[in-house]
Write a protein that holds these residues in place. Structure first.
Motif, PDB file in Angstrom:
ATOM      1  N   GLN A 154       0.833  -1.204   0.000  1.00  0.00           N
ATOM      2  CA  GLN A 154       0.000   0.000   0.000  1.00  0.00           C
ATOM      3  C   GLN A 154       0.870   1.257   0.000  1.00  0.00           C
ATOM      4  O   GLN A 154       0.584   2.209  -0.727  1.00  0.00           O
ATOM      5  CB  GLN A 154      -0.942   0.009   1.206  1.00  0.00           C
ATOM      6  CG  GLN A 154      -2.006  -1.052   1.157  1.00  0.00           C
ATOM      7  CD  GLN A 154      -2.969  -0.821   0.020  1.00  0.00           C
ATOM      8  OE1 GLN A 154      -3.465   0.279  -0.186  1.00  0.00           O
ATOM      9  NE2 GLN A 154      -3.231  -1.868  -0.736  1.00  0.00           N
ATOM     10  N   MET A 155       1.908   1.255   0.803  1.00  0.00           N
ATOM     11  CA  MET A 155       2.811   2.409   0.869  1.00  0.00           C
ATOM     12  C   MET A 155       3.544   2.595  -0.462  1.00  0.00           C
ATOM     13  O   MET A 155       3.651   3.709  -0.966  1.00  0.00           O
ATOM     14  CB  MET A 155       3.819   2.236   2.007  1.00  0.00           C
ATOM     15  CG  MET A 155       3.190   2.159   3.377  1.00  0.00           C
ATOM     16  SD  MET A 155       2.230   3.611   3.834  1.00  0.00           S
ATOM     17  CE  MET A 155       3.518   4.805   3.994  1.00  0.00           C
ATOM     18  N   LEU A 156       4.043   1.502  -1.028  1.00  0.00           N
ATOM     19  CA  LEU A 156       4.744   1.593  -2.307  1.00  0.00           C
ATOM     20  C   LEU A 156       3.792   2.009  -3.425  1.00  0.00           C
ATOM     21  O   LEU A 156       4.187   2.734  -4.347  1.00  0.00           O
ATOM     22  CB  LEU A 156       5.403   0.252  -2.649  1.00  0.00           C
ATOM     23  CG  LEU A 156       6.576  -0.147  -1.772  1.00  0.00           C
ATOM     24  CD1 LEU A 156       6.964  -1.587  -2.037  1.00  0.00           C
ATOM     25  CD2 LEU A 156       7.759   0.782  -1.988  1.00  0.00           C
ATOM     26  N   GLY A 157       2.553   1.559  -3.350  1.00  0.00           N
ATOM     27  CA  GLY A 157       1.557   1.945  -4.354  1.00  0.00           C
ATOM     28  C   GLY A 157       1.361   3.449  -4.389  1.00  0.00           C
ATOM     29  O   GLY A 157       1.247   4.052  -5.466  1.00  0.00           O
ATOM     30  N   GLN A 158       1.341   4.059  -3.208  1.00  0.00           N
ATOM     31  CA  GLN A 158       1.218   5.515  -3.143  1.00  0.00           C
ATOM     32  C   GLN A 158       2.441   6.192  -3.752  1.00  0.00           C
ATOM     33  O   GLN A 158       2.326   7.198  -4.428  1.00  0.00           O
ATOM     34  CB  GLN A 158       1.040   5.963  -1.687  1.00  0.00           C
ATOM     35  CG  GLN A 158      -0.277   5.556  -1.080  1.00  0.00           C
ATOM     36  CD  GLN A 158      -1.452   6.172  -1.803  1.00  0.00           C
ATOM     37  OE1 GLN A 158      -1.469   7.375  -2.080  1.00  0.00           O
ATOM     38  NE2 GLN A 158      -2.436   5.366  -2.122  1.00  0.00           N
ATOM     39  N   MET A 159       3.600   5.608  -3.507  1.00  0.00           N
ATOM     40  CA  MET A 159       4.832   6.173  -4.046  1.00  0.00           C
ATOM     41  C   MET A 159       4.833   6.133  -5.579  1.00  0.00           C
ATOM     42  O   MET A 159       5.227   7.078  -6.237  1.00  0.00           O
ATOM     43  CB  MET A 159       6.039   5.399  -3.515  1.00  0.00           C
ATOM     44  CG  MET A 159       7.364   5.920  -4.004  1.00  0.00           C
ATOM     45  SD  MET A 159       8.742   4.887  -3.491  1.00  0.00           S
ATOM     46  CE  MET A 159       8.624   3.568  -4.677  1.00  0.00           C
ATOM     47  N   TRP A 160       4.382   5.025  -6.147  1.00  0.00           N
ATOM     48  CA  TRP A 160       4.397   4.847  -7.598  1.00  0.00           C
ATOM     49  C   TRP A 160       3.233   5.554  -8.296  1.00  0.00           C
ATOM     50  O   TRP A 160       3.230   5.676  -9.522  1.00  0.00           O
ATOM     51  CB  TRP A 160       4.337   3.356  -7.938  1.00  0.00           C
ATOM     52  CG  TRP A 160       5.662   2.683  -7.818  1.00  0.00           C
ATOM     53  CD1 TRP A 160       6.157   2.034  -6.724  1.00  0.00           C
ATOM     54  CD2 TRP A 160       6.672   2.604  -8.817  1.00  0.00           C
ATOM     55  NE1 TRP A 160       7.400   1.555  -6.985  1.00  0.00           N
ATOM     56  CE2 TRP A 160       7.749   1.888  -8.269  1.00  0.00           C
ATOM     57  CE3 TRP A 160       6.772   3.064 -10.125  1.00  0.00           C
ATOM     58  CZ2 TRP A 160       8.899   1.629  -8.981  1.00  0.00           C
ATOM     59  CZ3 TRP A 160       7.930   2.797 -10.826  1.00  0.00           C
ATOM     60  CH2 TRP A 160       8.979   2.086 -10.254  1.00  0.00           C
ATOM     61  N   GLN A 161       2.256   6.010  -7.539  1.00  0.00           N
ATOM     62  CA  GLN A 161       1.056   6.606  -8.125  1.00  0.00           C
ATOM     63  C   GLN A 161       1.366   7.774  -9.053  1.00  0.00           C
ATOM     64  O   GLN A 161       0.756   7.919 -10.096  1.00  0.00           O
ATOM     65  CB  GLN A 161       0.113   7.050  -7.011  1.00  0.00           C
ATOM     66  CG  GLN A 161      -1.288   7.270  -7.470  1.00  0.00           C
ATOM     67  CD  GLN A 161      -2.209   7.461  -6.266  1.00  0.00           C
ATOM     68  OE1 GLN A 161      -1.802   7.961  -5.227  1.00  0.00           O
ATOM     69  NE2 GLN A 161      -3.447   7.049  -6.431  1.00  0.00           N
ATOM     70  N   GLY A 162       2.332   8.600  -8.702  1.00  0.00           N
ATOM     71  CA  GLY A 162       2.637   9.777  -9.510  1.00  0.00           C
ATOM     72  C   GLY A 162       3.675   9.553 -10.592  1.00  0.00           C
ATOM     73  O   GLY A 162       4.000  10.464 -11.340  1.00  0.00           O
ATOM     74  N   VAL A 163       4.198   8.338 -10.701  1.00  0.00           N
ATOM     75  CA  VAL A 163       5.248   8.042 -11.676  1.00  0.00           C
ATOM     76  C   VAL A 163       4.597   7.562 -12.971  1.00  0.00           C
ATOM     77  O   VAL A 163       3.871   6.573 -12.983  1.00  0.00           O
ATOM     78  CB  VAL A 163       6.222   6.969 -11.141  1.00  0.00           C
ATOM     79  CG1 VAL A 163       7.280   6.637 -12.168  1.00  0.00           C
ATOM     80  CG2 VAL A 163       6.850   7.429  -9.831  1.00  0.00           C
TER      81      VAL A 163
END
Length: 114
Positions: A49-58
């Motif tokens: 979930q945390m990594l998903g948020q990180m990748w959301q804007g990439v």
């Protein structure tokens, strides 16, 4: 995670964890391996979930394929990243979850013997 960090983590009970690792629990419920696996899976989901948020804007980059296919499979990639990080030791969440699950089992056991 170092022992000093484990001891200072709120809610972490090193005695319950060491008893469980030694097999001293009287509970006939899930064994310690099952508890550890569940705690690791919880940490993997949290990390995903945390990594998903990180990748959301990439945005997908055409250099490495990019396009809609990368966007389609990115969720699975992030999920696997979370699993691998947790499997490699994670960030310490699994230890706290495991200790809490053991405490809850001990409390339930205490209620059943009254």
């Amino acid at each position: 995670m170092s022992d000093s960090m484990k001891l200072s983590t709120p809610g972490f009970d090193p005695q319950a964890l060491s008893q469980a690792q030694a097999g001293n629990l009287k509970n006939k419920g899930p064994n310690i391996k099952d508890v550890g696996k569940a705690a690791q899976e919880f940490e993997a989901v949290f990390l995903s979930q945390m990594l998903g948020q990180m990748w959301q804007g990439v945005e997908a980059d055409d250099t490495f394929g990019g396009g809609e296919a990368e966007n389609t499979w990115r969720g699975m990639m992030v999920e696997e990243y979370g699993k691998q990080i947790a499997k490699a030791g994670g960030v310490g969440i699994a230890d706290d979850v495991k200790a809490a699950m053991i405490r809850m089992q001990e409390q339930e056991q205490g209620k059943g013997s009254k």
